[in-house]
Scaffold this motif. Structure first.
Motif, PDB file in Angstrom:
ATOM      1  N   ILE A   1      40.927  31.178  38.730  1.00  0.00           N
ATOM      2  CA  ILE A   1      39.899  32.227  38.614  1.00  0.00           C
ATOM      3  C   ILE A   1      38.656  31.659  37.932  1.00  0.00           C
ATOM      4  N   THR A   2      38.883  30.814  36.903  1.00  0.00           N
ATOM      5  CA  THR A   2      37.754  30.194  36.201  1.00  0.00           C
ATOM      6  C   THR A   2      36.961  29.313  37.168  1.00  0.00           C
ATOM      7  N   LYS A   3      37.666  28.584  38.045  1.00  0.00           N
ATOM      8  CA  LYS A   3      36.978  27.760  39.054  1.00  0.00           C
ATOM      9  C   LYS A   3      36.184  28.633  40.026  1.00  0.00           C
ATOM     10  N   ALA A   4      36.746  29.781  40.400  1.00  0.00           N
ATOM     11  CA  ALA A   4      36.033  30.694  41.302  1.00  0.00           C
ATOM     12  C   ALA A   4      34.758  31.215  40.635  1.00  0.00           C
TER      13      ALA A   4
ATOM     14  N   VAL B   1      32.987  29.703  38.305  1.00  0.00           N
ATOM     15  CA  VAL B   1      32.022  28.597  38.276  1.00  0.00           C
ATOM     16  C   VAL B   1      31.403  28.401  39.665  1.00  0.00           C
TER      17      VAL B   1
ATOM     18  N   ILE C   1      24.930  35.852  36.680  1.00  0.00           N
ATOM     19  CA  ILE C   1      25.879  35.080  35.888  1.00  0.00           C
ATOM     20  C   ILE C   1      25.183  34.380  34.732  1.00  0.00           C
TER      21      ILE C   1
ATOM     22  N   ILE D   1      28.953  30.590  31.636  1.00  0.00           N
ATOM     23  CA  ILE D   1      29.201  29.717  32.780  1.00  0.00           C
ATOM     24  C   ILE D   1      29.359  28.255  32.335  1.00  0.00           C
TER      25      ILE D   1
ATOM     26  N   ALA E   1      32.760  27.908  30.807  1.00  0.00           N
ATOM     27  CA  ALA E   1      33.762  27.910  31.887  1.00  0.00           C
ATOM     28  C   ALA E   1      33.864  26.518  32.513  1.00  0.00           C
ATOM     29  N   GLU E   2      32.718  25.888  32.732  1.00  0.00           N
ATOM     30  CA  GLU E   2      32.713  24.532  33.296  1.00  0.00           C
ATOM     31  C   GLU E   2      33.421  23.541  32.376  1.00  0.00           C
TER      32      GLU E   2
ATOM     33  N   ILE F   1      37.261  23.854  32.560  1.00  0.00           N
ATOM     34  CA  ILE F   1      37.775  23.193  33.761  1.00  0.00           C
ATOM     35  C   ILE F   1      37.731  21.676  33.595  1.00  0.00           C
TER      36      ILE F   1
ATOM     37  N   LYS G   1      40.473  31.035  29.102  1.00  0.00           N
ATOM     38  CA  LYS G   1      40.409  31.337  30.529  1.00  0.00           C
ATOM     39  C   LYS G   1      40.648  32.826  30.788  1.00  0.00           C
TER      40      LYS G   1
ATOM     41  N   ILE H   1      37.234  34.369  30.616  1.00  0.00           N
ATOM     42  CA  ILE H   1      36.471  34.060  31.834  1.00  0.00           C
ATOM     43  C   ILE H   1      36.972  34.947  32.984  1.00  0.00           C
ATOM     44  N   THR H   2      38.302  35.134  33.050  1.00  0.00           N
ATOM     45  CA  THR H   2      38.873  35.987  34.100  1.00  0.00           C
ATOM     46  C   THR H   2      38.356  37.421  33.945  1.00  0.00           C
TER      47      THR H   2
ATOM     48  N   PHE I   1      34.852  37.545  35.254  1.00  0.00           N
ATOM     49  CA  PHE I   1      34.877  37.529  36.724  1.00  0.00           C
ATOM     50  C   PHE I   1      35.145  38.943  37.252  1.00  0.00           C
TER      51      PHE I   1
END
Lengths: 157, 157
Positions: A146-149, A151, B22, B111, B114-115, B118, B143, B146-147, B150
């Motif tokens: 989800i974190t990749k989505a 980003v 974002i 953002i 989040a990067e 990952i 995470k 971040i979810t 999203f």
């Protein structure tokens, strides 16, 4: 005023466009490969598998390769500070078992799976395919996916 | 054609609008409260704290309450299947230590954090405030946060 070349006017607000972009994202677009173990392996061997495969959740299957449970790092950590012998206890004793496993399909919307991860307070959801007697595990979705989505939404253009 | 009332035309493409939405999200908008332990507590006590507070990562501080390390469920699980005695080993022996801790500030863009999650393959990043001799931990981003961000993008309107 006619929209300039290279831009387009859709008559929609930015939050509507945002919702629509997110609605296009399917589970299959961001899934990972699942790591499964048989229900009879020991908790110790399951933990070693977690480290070797670098995953936080294992899915547990029976001898027909059908989903019977899930095992998280948290489950293993709880067992490891308990009184049980990790070398003899099989994973089916400590796993979360069916039907208490939240599952999804590859063509489900990622946003719905993200909501389930939050609501159920879990780290990973198996992507399954229905079979005659149960479910086969064909993928996994985690908060990392989800974190990749998230980003990717930013880096789209 | 004049845009209809209730909509607006910005001369931007949908992906640009998406990126801009974002870009407005800051770490402070989705942060959680941090859970910290002193560097001298035992690994066993740290694991108990993880369960009591229901967090996957603890931040470790010295006697001046400054950040010296981080301890994940994975670190604890590795220690628990090792040969060390969890009841006597202090967390500073097994933690990831400064300066190898990825940190962020409350007004950083979510953002970017989040990067980092990952890129570094970590679960949580401490939000810090700079002090004379180091960093004070004032929050955490995982995470899960971040979810939630999203999901909120989808439910915005």
């Amino acid at each position: 005023a006619r929209p300039r070349v290279g831009y387009f006017y859709t008559g929609k607000s930015s939050t509507q466009l945002l919702s629509e972009s997110i609605k296009k994202i399917k589970v299959n677009d961001f899934k990972s490969i699942p790591v499964v173990v048989n229900e009879n392996v020991t908790v110790y061997d399951a933990i070693v598998t977690m480290f070797l495969e670098d995953v936080g959740t294992l899915f547990v299957v029976d001898n027909d390769n059908l989903l019977v449970g899930a095992l998280s790092r948290k489950d293993c950590l709880r067992a490891s500070i308990g009184k049980q012998d990790l070398n003899t206890v099989p994973v089916h004793i400590i796993m979360t078992r069916m039907p208490n496993i939240t599952m999804c399909k590859g063509d489900d919307l990622l946003i719905h799976v993200a909501e389930k991860l939050i609501e159920k307070q879990i780290d990973a959801i198996p992507i399954v395919r229905e079979r005659d007697n149960g479910y086969e595990v064909v993928g996994r979705i985690t908060k990392s996916n989800i974190t990749k989505a998230f980003v990717s939404l930013f880096n789209e253009d």
